[in-house]
Design an enzyme around this catalytic site. Structure first.
Site, PDB file in Angstrom:
ATOM      1  N   CYS A  76       7.682  16.881  -2.655  1.00  0.00           N
ATOM      2  CA  CYS A  76       7.210  16.742  -1.269  1.00  0.00           C
ATOM      3  C   CYS A  76       8.096  17.579  -0.350  1.00  0.00           C
ATOM      4  CB  CYS A  76       7.254  15.271  -0.861  1.00  0.00           C
ATOM      5  SG  CYS A  76       6.648  15.019   0.818  1.00  0.00           S
ATOM      6  N   CYS A  80      12.553  12.946   4.177  1.00  0.00           N
ATOM      7  CA  CYS A  80      12.836  11.510   4.378  1.00  0.00           C
ATOM      8  C   CYS A  80      14.043  11.116   3.520  1.00  0.00           C
ATOM      9  CB  CYS A  80      11.611  10.685   4.017  1.00  0.00           C
ATOM     10  SG  CYS A  80      10.089  11.342   4.757  1.00  0.00           S
ATOM     11  N   CYS A  83      13.855   8.970   0.294  1.00  0.00           N
ATOM     12  CA  CYS A  83      12.741   9.137  -0.647  1.00  0.00           C
ATOM     13  C   CYS A  83      13.079   9.976  -1.880  1.00  0.00           C
ATOM     14  CB  CYS A  83      11.537   9.739   0.070  1.00  0.00           C
ATOM     15  SG  CYS A  83      10.078   9.749  -1.010  1.00  0.00           S
ATOM     16  N   CYS A 120      -3.910   0.803  -3.936  1.00  0.00           N
ATOM     17  CA  CYS A 120      -3.380   1.754  -2.954  1.00  0.00           C
ATOM     18  C   CYS A 120      -3.012   3.065  -3.632  1.00  0.00           C
ATOM     19  CB  CYS A 120      -2.127   1.187  -2.298  1.00  0.00           C
ATOM     20  SG  CYS A 120      -2.346  -0.463  -1.640  1.00  0.00           S
ATOM     21  N   CYS A 151      -6.813   1.407  -0.276  1.00  0.00           N
ATOM     22  CA  CYS A 151      -5.781   1.826   0.678  1.00  0.00           C
ATOM     23  C   CYS A 151      -5.277   3.183   0.215  1.00  0.00           C
ATOM     24  CB  CYS A 151      -4.642   0.808   0.690  1.00  0.00           C
ATOM     25  SG  CYS A 151      -3.280   1.264   1.795  1.00  0.00           S
ATOM     26  N   CYS A 211      -2.076  -0.144   7.868  1.00  0.00           N
ATOM     27  CA  CYS A 211      -0.958  -0.741   7.148  1.00  0.00           C
ATOM     28  C   CYS A 211       0.279   0.015   7.612  1.00  0.00           C
ATOM     29  CB  CYS A 211      -1.164  -0.584   5.642  1.00  0.00           C
ATOM     30  SG  CYS A 211       0.254  -1.115   4.661  1.00  0.00           S
ATOM     31  N   ARG A 283       3.998  -7.988   4.203  1.00  0.00           N
ATOM     32  CA  ARG A 283       4.136  -7.766   2.747  1.00  0.00           C
ATOM     33  C   ARG A 283       5.588  -7.552   2.316  1.00  0.00           C
ATOM     34  NH1 ARG A 283       1.004  -3.312   1.764  1.00  0.00           N
ATOM     35  NH2 ARG A 283      -0.768  -4.713   1.671  1.00  0.00           N
TER      36      ARG A 283
HETATM   37  N1  SAM Z   1       4.055  10.804   1.722  1.00  0.00           N
HETATM   38  C1  SAM Z   1       3.420   9.766   2.410  1.00  0.00           C
HETATM   39  C2  SAM Z   1       4.157   9.373   3.656  1.00  0.00           C
HETATM   40  O1  SAM Z   1       5.368   9.469   3.722  1.00  0.00           O
HETATM   41  O2  SAM Z   1       3.502   8.921   4.596  1.00  0.00           O
HETATM   42  C3  SAM Z   1       3.121   8.539   1.588  1.00  0.00           C
HETATM   43  C4  SAM Z   1       4.087   8.035   0.555  1.00  0.00           C
HETATM   44  S1  SAM Z   1       5.649   7.430   1.130  1.00  0.00           S
HETATM   45  C5  SAM Z   1       6.516   7.324  -0.386  1.00  0.00           C
HETATM   46  C6  SAM Z   1       5.298   5.766   1.623  1.00  0.00           C
HETATM   47  C7  SAM Z   1       6.433   4.883   2.072  1.00  0.00           C
HETATM   48  O3  SAM Z   1       7.224   4.479   0.970  1.00  0.00           O
HETATM   49  C8  SAM Z   1       7.452   5.437   3.036  1.00  0.00           C
HETATM   50  O4  SAM Z   1       6.992   5.503   4.334  1.00  0.00           O
HETATM   51  C9  SAM Z   1       8.576   4.422   2.895  1.00  0.00           C
HETATM   52  O5  SAM Z   1       8.396   3.350   3.789  1.00  0.00           O
HETATM   53  C10 SAM Z   1       8.412   3.916   1.463  1.00  0.00           C
HETATM   54  N2  SAM Z   1       9.543   4.331   0.618  1.00  0.00           N
HETATM   55  C11 SAM Z   1       9.716   5.515   0.026  1.00  0.00           C
HETATM   56  N3  SAM Z   1      10.871   5.553  -0.658  1.00  0.00           N
HETATM   57  C12 SAM Z   1      11.456   4.352  -0.507  1.00  0.00           C
HETATM   58  C13 SAM Z   1      12.679   3.769  -0.963  1.00  0.00           C
HETATM   59  N4  SAM Z   1      13.539   4.450  -1.694  1.00  0.00           N
HETATM   60  N5  SAM Z   1      12.957   2.494  -0.614  1.00  0.00           N
HETATM   61  C14 SAM Z   1      12.077   1.798   0.155  1.00  0.00           C
HETATM   62  N6  SAM Z   1      10.912   2.296   0.621  1.00  0.00           N
HETATM   63  C15 SAM Z   1      10.613   3.552   0.303  1.00  0.00           C
HETATM   64 FE1  SF4 Z   2       7.300  12.911   1.221  1.00  0.00          FE
HETATM   65 FE2  SF4 Z   2       8.600  10.751   0.468  1.00  0.00          FE
HETATM   66 FE3  SF4 Z   2       8.645  11.454   3.021  1.00  0.00          FE
HETATM   67 FE4  SF4 Z   2       6.351  10.513   1.924  1.00  0.00          FE
HETATM   68  S1  SF4 Z   2       8.254   9.402   2.215  1.00  0.00           S
HETATM   69  S2  SF4 Z   2       6.584  12.302   3.256  1.00  0.00           S
HETATM   70  S3  SF4 Z   2       6.548  11.308  -0.167  1.00  0.00           S
HETATM   71  S4  SF4 Z   2       9.515  12.640   1.300  1.00  0.00           S
END
Ligand code: SAM
Ligand code: SF4
Ligand code: DTB
Length: 344
Positions: A76, A80, A83, A120, A151, A211, A283
């Site tokens: 990606c 973030c 992530c 989802c 979802c 959500c 949730r």
């Molecule tokens: N890429 C898309 C986005 O960011 O909108 C969808 C997938 S993203 C992985 C969805 C959510 O997963 C993030 O907004 C975050 O809240 C959660 N998430 C991702 N990595 C995480 C982690 N290590 N611990 C807790 N929540 C996490």
């Molecule tokens: Fe990409 Fe992870 Fe951020 Fe979603 S949360 S936009 S998968 S880096």
């Protein structure tokens, strides 16, 4: 603690605890100070208020069950800090391009047969491209045809994309605020807070359910948690589903050593979310593998009424299904049947 009374709108039903009065109606005009007062209540008063609000709208022994599938994993472009799927961090996950329709349909059927009512689809995109959206729309149709709620969480949406997803039968779009506006810049630089709010308003305008929640344990302060819940509870409409994630500190991500969050503070946050957004499903999301059964029970008592079920989240582990079934049985919890809950 502030002695400000928290008065709700034109609700016939109210609960007064000392200086704090909470009501059963959904309201959107919470002040930061009111949210702070709720957070600072004695724990037993907070839990009692949350349980009281919960019972105005839900069967307290029912929990909504969702299962996740990562349909496109890793690589990606976003940054973030929590992530494992960002291309910027070495986390050792197995990346893959968009799954084939058959594989998604089979996973959804298995999830349904295991007891999930919502499926989802998650994709590690900044936002979907037109071709990808078309392929995902086909997945949504197939999942819907199995009798499941649908979802998707695909990142930011451009004009017209929310409508295309709604046309395919998408019930919910997940797009988290993740953090308060104040703390957010320490976590993500590649998309802004307002970008997120813009996607949420596109989802609403297309008639889908929202959500939207956040992550605790990223190094935020209590004030940041107050601000995040305030932001969610003052959206033009409350998200129907509010995922409260505990950070999974994945090695290789900038937050691998983040401070985490104390269990009682997590339960407090769930309770305040329940009071602020009385009709929403709250949730227990990422991080449940680190929770004791006792902490999960406390969170259900605080008004959590939804979980991710199944052994994987997107890339990270989730509790074994057997363990969740045993927990439900010990607590006398039942699966919420589709479309039975208010607001859903
Ligand atoms: N890429 C898309 C986005 O960011 O909108 C969808 C997938 S993203 C992985 C969805 C959510 O997963 C993030 O907004 C975050 O809240 C959660 N998430 C991702 N990595 C995480 C982690 N290590 N611990 C807790 N929540 C996490
Ligand atoms: Fe990409 Fe992870 Fe951020 Fe979603 S949360 S936009 S998968 S880096
Ligand atoms: C949400 O708030 N949490 C889920 C879902 N929405 C998409 C995702 C949690 C991801 C945890 C880390 C992983 O599995 O990679």
């Amino acid at each position: 603690m502030s002695t400000e009374a928290i008065e709700l709108g034109p609700s016939p039903a109210r609960l007064t605890l000392g200086h704090v009065t909470v009501g059963a109606c959904a309201r959107h005009d919470w002040t930061i100070e009111q949210v702070r007062v709720l957070f600072e209540l004695p724990f037993n008063d907070l839990l009692y208020a949350a349980q009281w609000v919960h019972r105005q709208h839900f069967d307290p022994n029912e929990v909504q069950i969702s299962t996740l599938l990562s349909v496109k994993t890793g690589a990606c472009p976003e940054d973030c800090a929590y992530c494992p799927q960002s291309i910027r961090y070495e986390t050792g996950i197995e990346s893959h391009e968009l799954l084939a329709l058959d594989a998604v349909t089979e996973a959804a059927r298995n999830a349904r047969d295991a007891g999930a009512t919502r499926f989802c689809l998650g994709a590690a995109y900044r936002g979907p491209k037109p071709k990808q959206l078309e392929q995902i729309a086909a997945m949504i149709r197939a999942v819907k045809a199995l009798g499941l709620e649908t979802c998707a969480t695909l990142g930011m949406l451009k004009d017209g994309q929310a409508e295309a997803l709604a046309d395919a039968g998408l019930d919910y779009y997940n797009h988290n605020l993740d953090a308060s506006r104040e703390f957010y810049p320490q976590i993500i630089s590649t998309r802004s807070y307002d970008d997120r709010l813009d996607t949420l308003s596109k989802v609403r305008a297309a008639g889908m359910k929202v959500c939207c929640g956040g992550i605790l344990g990223m190094g935020e302060t209590r004030d940041n948690r107050v601000e995040l819940l305030h932001e969610l509870a003052t959206l033009p409409a409350h998200p129907e589903s509010v995922p409260v994630n505990q950070l999974i500190p994945v090695p290789g991500t900038p937050l691998e050593g983040a401070g985490g969050v104390d269990g009682l503070e997590f339960a407090r946050t769930v309770a305040v979310a329940r009071i602020l957004m009385p009709r929403s499903h709250v949730r227990l999301s990422a991080g449940r593998t680190e929770f004791s059964d006792a902490l999960q029970a406390l969170c259900f008592a605080a008004g959590a009424n939804s979980i991710f079920y199944g052994e994987k989240l997107l890339t990270a582990d989730n509790p074994d299904s057997d363990a969740d079934q045993a927990l439900f049985s010990r607590l006398g919890l039942r699966r919420e049947e589709r479309d039975r809950g208010p607001g859903v």
